[in-house]
Motif scaffolding. Structure first.
Motif, PDB file in Angstrom:
ATOM      1  N   ALA A  27      -5.288   6.467  -0.974  1.00  0.00           N
ATOM      2  CA  ALA A  27      -4.997   6.219   0.442  1.00  0.00           C
ATOM      3  C   ALA A  27      -3.852   5.237   0.574  1.00  0.00           C
ATOM      4  O   ALA A  27      -3.871   4.156  -0.005  1.00  0.00           O
ATOM      5  CB  ALA A  27      -6.234   5.677   1.155  1.00  0.00           C
ATOM      6  N   GLY A  28      -2.846   5.642   1.362  1.00  0.00           N
ATOM      7  CA  GLY A  28      -1.726   4.767   1.673  1.00  0.00           C
ATOM      8  C   GLY A  28      -1.861   4.213   3.075  1.00  0.00           C
ATOM      9  O   GLY A  28      -2.909   4.332   3.709  1.00  0.00           O
TER      10      GLY A  28
ATOM     11  N   LEU B 230       3.974   9.109   8.347  1.00  0.00           N
ATOM     12  CA  LEU B 230       2.697   8.680   7.780  1.00  0.00           C
ATOM     13  C   LEU B 230       1.536   9.218   8.615  1.00  0.00           C
ATOM     14  O   LEU B 230       1.691   9.480   9.813  1.00  0.00           O
ATOM     15  CB  LEU B 230       2.640   7.152   7.730  1.00  0.00           C
ATOM     16  CG  LEU B 230       3.682   6.477   6.845  1.00  0.00           C
ATOM     17  CD1 LEU B 230       3.606   4.966   7.001  1.00  0.00           C
ATOM     18  CD2 LEU B 230       3.503   6.877   5.382  1.00  0.00           C
TER      19      LEU B 230
ATOM     20  N   CYS C 143      -6.276   6.921   5.512  1.00  0.00           N
ATOM     21  CA  CYS C 143      -5.171   5.962   5.414  1.00  0.00           C
ATOM     22  C   CYS C 143      -5.694   4.571   5.746  1.00  0.00           C
ATOM     23  O   CYS C 143      -6.797   4.415   6.268  1.00  0.00           O
ATOM     24  CB  CYS C 143      -4.008   6.354   6.331  1.00  0.00           C
ATOM     25  SG  CYS C 143      -4.403   6.392   8.101  1.00  0.00           S
TER      26      CYS C 143
ATOM     27  N   LYS D 150      -4.201   6.864  12.111  1.00  0.00           N
ATOM     28  CA  LYS D 150      -5.604   6.456  12.014  1.00  0.00           C
ATOM     29  C   LYS D 150      -6.474   7.247  12.990  1.00  0.00           C
ATOM     30  O   LYS D 150      -7.696   7.287  12.849  1.00  0.00           O
ATOM     31  CB  LYS D 150      -5.751   4.961  12.304  1.00  0.00           C
ATOM     32  CG  LYS D 150      -5.427   4.558  13.742  1.00  0.00           C
ATOM     33  CD  LYS D 150      -5.606   3.077  13.966  1.00  0.00           C
ATOM     34  CE  LYS D 150      -5.359   2.696  15.426  1.00  0.00           C
ATOM     35  NZ  LYS D 150      -5.538   1.259  15.669  1.00  0.00           N
TER      36      LYS D 150
ATOM     37  N   ASP E  44      -7.073  12.028   8.605  1.00  0.00           N
ATOM     38  CA  ASP E  44      -6.418  11.659   7.355  1.00  0.00           C
ATOM     39  C   ASP E  44      -6.954  10.320   6.850  1.00  0.00           C
ATOM     40  O   ASP E  44      -7.263   9.420   7.630  1.00  0.00           O
ATOM     41  CB  ASP E  44      -4.909  11.555   7.555  1.00  0.00           C
ATOM     42  CG  ASP E  44      -4.301  12.872   8.009  1.00  0.00           C
ATOM     43  OD1 ASP E  44      -4.020  12.983   9.213  1.00  0.00           O
ATOM     44  OD2 ASP E  44      -4.150  13.770   7.173  1.00  0.00           O
TER      45      ASP E  44
ATOM     46  N   PRO F 119      -0.727   2.610  -3.557  1.00  0.00           N
ATOM     47  CA  PRO F 119      -1.808   3.039  -2.669  1.00  0.00           C
ATOM     48  C   PRO F 119      -3.183   2.731  -3.251  1.00  0.00           C
ATOM     49  O   PRO F 119      -3.353   2.606  -4.466  1.00  0.00           O
ATOM     50  CB  PRO F 119      -1.584   4.549  -2.553  1.00  0.00           C
ATOM     51  CG  PRO F 119      -0.826   4.920  -3.785  1.00  0.00           C
ATOM     52  CD  PRO F 119       0.057   3.745  -4.084  1.00  0.00           C
TER      53      PRO F 119
ATOM     54  N   SER G 233       0.825  -1.219   0.000  1.00  0.00           N
ATOM     55  CA  SER G 233       0.000   0.000   0.000  1.00  0.00           C
ATOM     56  C   SER G 233       0.852   1.260   0.000  1.00  0.00           C
ATOM     57  O   SER G 233       0.389   2.329  -0.414  1.00  0.00           O
ATOM     58  CB  SER G 233      -0.946   0.005   1.204  1.00  0.00           C
ATOM     59  OG  SER G 233      -0.244   0.002   2.429  1.00  0.00           O
TER      60      SER G 233
ATOM     61  N   ARG H  98      -5.756   1.179   7.785  1.00  0.00           N
ATOM     62  CA  ARG H  98      -5.469   0.776   9.151  1.00  0.00           C
ATOM     63  C   ARG H  98      -4.806  -0.593   9.203  1.00  0.00           C
ATOM     64  O   ARG H  98      -4.938  -1.397   8.283  1.00  0.00           O
ATOM     65  CB  ARG H  98      -6.761   0.767   9.969  1.00  0.00           C
ATOM     66  CG  ARG H  98      -7.424   2.125  10.018  1.00  0.00           C
ATOM     67  CD  ARG H  98      -8.576   2.157  10.983  1.00  0.00           C
ATOM     68  NE  ARG H  98      -9.086   3.515  11.158  1.00  0.00           N
ATOM     69  CZ  ARG H  98      -9.702   3.944  12.239  1.00  0.00           C
ATOM     70  NH1 ARG H  98      -9.892   3.114  13.246  1.00  0.00           N
ATOM     71  NH2 ARG H  98     -10.138   5.183  12.322  1.00  0.00           N
TER      72      ARG H  98
ATOM     73  N   CYS I 167      -1.511   3.683   7.162  1.00  0.00           N
ATOM     74  CA  CYS I 167      -1.448   4.498   8.371  1.00  0.00           C
ATOM     75  C   CYS I 167      -0.125   4.258   9.097  1.00  0.00           C
ATOM     76  O   CYS I 167       0.528   3.226   8.913  1.00  0.00           O
ATOM     77  CB  CYS I 167      -2.592   4.142   9.331  1.00  0.00           C
ATOM     78  SG  CYS I 167      -4.242   4.570   8.758  1.00  0.00           S
ATOM     79  N   LYS I 168       0.238   5.196   9.943  1.00  0.00           N
ATOM     80  CA  LYS I 168       1.446   5.078  10.751  1.00  0.00           C
ATOM     81  C   LYS I 168       1.406   3.813  11.602  1.00  0.00           C
ATOM     82  O   LYS I 168       2.425   3.135  11.788  1.00  0.00           O
ATOM     83  CB  LYS I 168       1.585   6.308  11.645  1.00  0.00           C
ATOM     84  CG  LYS I 168       2.768   6.261  12.601  1.00  0.00           C
ATOM     85  CD  LYS I 168       2.936   7.576  13.341  1.00  0.00           C
ATOM     86  CE  LYS I 168       1.775   7.854  14.265  1.00  0.00           C
ATOM     87  NZ  LYS I 168       1.990   9.106  15.053  1.00  0.00           N
TER      88      LYS I 168
END
Length: 289
Positions: free
Chosen positions: A110-111, A144, A153, A147, A151, A100, A96, A155, A113-114
């Protein structure tokens, strides 16, 4: 590339995909369009296709890669860690990050999440150290989106415990292979231990098999992804190098055409396979069983 350590541990233990752009375009007789063209493309990389909760991406990505061939060359050396399963999030994260998710309706991208990155890093960094590697510096989790913010992204998925089991025989339930042999060996040649994951990856080759480029292609793929469980043979039997050479010779052109110029998979490079005249290891040819 798969490390020498990974290979040593392994021995111990319906149309063709085209990647066409998505389009929803209304055009009148003058050629004018009153709706936008969605410039997404279908994911075709074997380590990502069918494994993600989405099928479409949009390039160029944040690294400036314009084609999936470019992406492949940047992530193929991470394929071993995806297979080893050091983290359920590692494959999701890498794929991802470079491919993405693209929503053709909202035209949003969307890429990861941290949190997905952090879970993958925490689980995999020890494995990477053991193979004299390290978590790539380009994989910067703190940069990044979270969640917990607004933003958009992807999960993280739930983690499961990873156990490297000794080689053992299992019933062959893979649709492409079930008619060829009744038993196979796990972990396989690439340290994959999940029949579900192996089945998912083998779906990538269905279009190549349908070309009938070589009558023994299924035997080769099945013997590679679910090695033959042979009595008195330890740890298992994979196809011989001569068969690999034959398959690559007959099918590489078809592979290039079907999969948009992707190189022949690193996993199927023939130097990995045992030649038939090697008396120290056993390999299999069609008709041996």
């Amino acid at each position: 590339m798969y490390s020498i350590l990974f290979q040593c541990v392994a021995f111990i233990l319906a149309a063709a995909v085209t990647g066409q752009h998505v389009g929803m375009e209304n055009t009148d007789n003058t050629g004018n369009s009153d709706t936008p063209v969605y410039n997404g493309e279908e994911i075709i990389l074997p380590m990502c296709r069918n494994f993600l909760p989405y099928n479409w991406t949009k390039l160029p990505n944040q690294f400036g890669h314009d084609t999936q061939v470019e992406v492949y060359r940047h992530i193929e050396h991470q394929w071993a860690y995806m297979d080893y399963g050091c983290s359920n999030n590692f494959r999701q994260f890498v794929c991802s990050l470079y491919l993405p998710k693209y929503d053709p309706v909202t035209q949003t991208v969307a890429g990861p999440c941290k949190e997905m990155c952090s879970k993958a890093r925490n689980r995999c960094k020890k494995t990477m150290r053991e193979t004299r590697s390290r978590w790539p510096r380009i994989f910067r989790c703190n940069q990044l989106p979270s969640k917990r913010n607004d933003d958009v992204c992807l999960r993280p998925v739930r983690e499961s415990r990873v156990e490297l089991q000794h080689t053992y025989c299992v019933d062959n339930v893979i649709p492409m292979c079930i008619s060829l042999n009744s038993l196979g060996s796990l972990p396989n040649f690439f340290l994959q231990r999940s029949l579900g994951e192996i089945t998912t990856e083998m779906r990538f080759y269905e279009d190549l098999v349908s070309t009938n480029c070589n009558a023994n292609l299924q035997f080769f793929l099945c013997g590679t992804y679910l090695p033959l469980c042979v009595p008195n043979i330890t740890p298992f039997a994979i196809p011989c190098r001569e068969l690999c050479d034959e398959i690559k010779r007959d099918c590489s052109t078809h592979f290039d055409f079907i999969y948009q110029g992707l190189p022949w998979p690193n996993k199927l490079q023939c130097h990995r396979y045992t030649p038939s005249n090697d008396t120290s290891r056993y390999c299999a040819m069609p008709g041996d069983f």
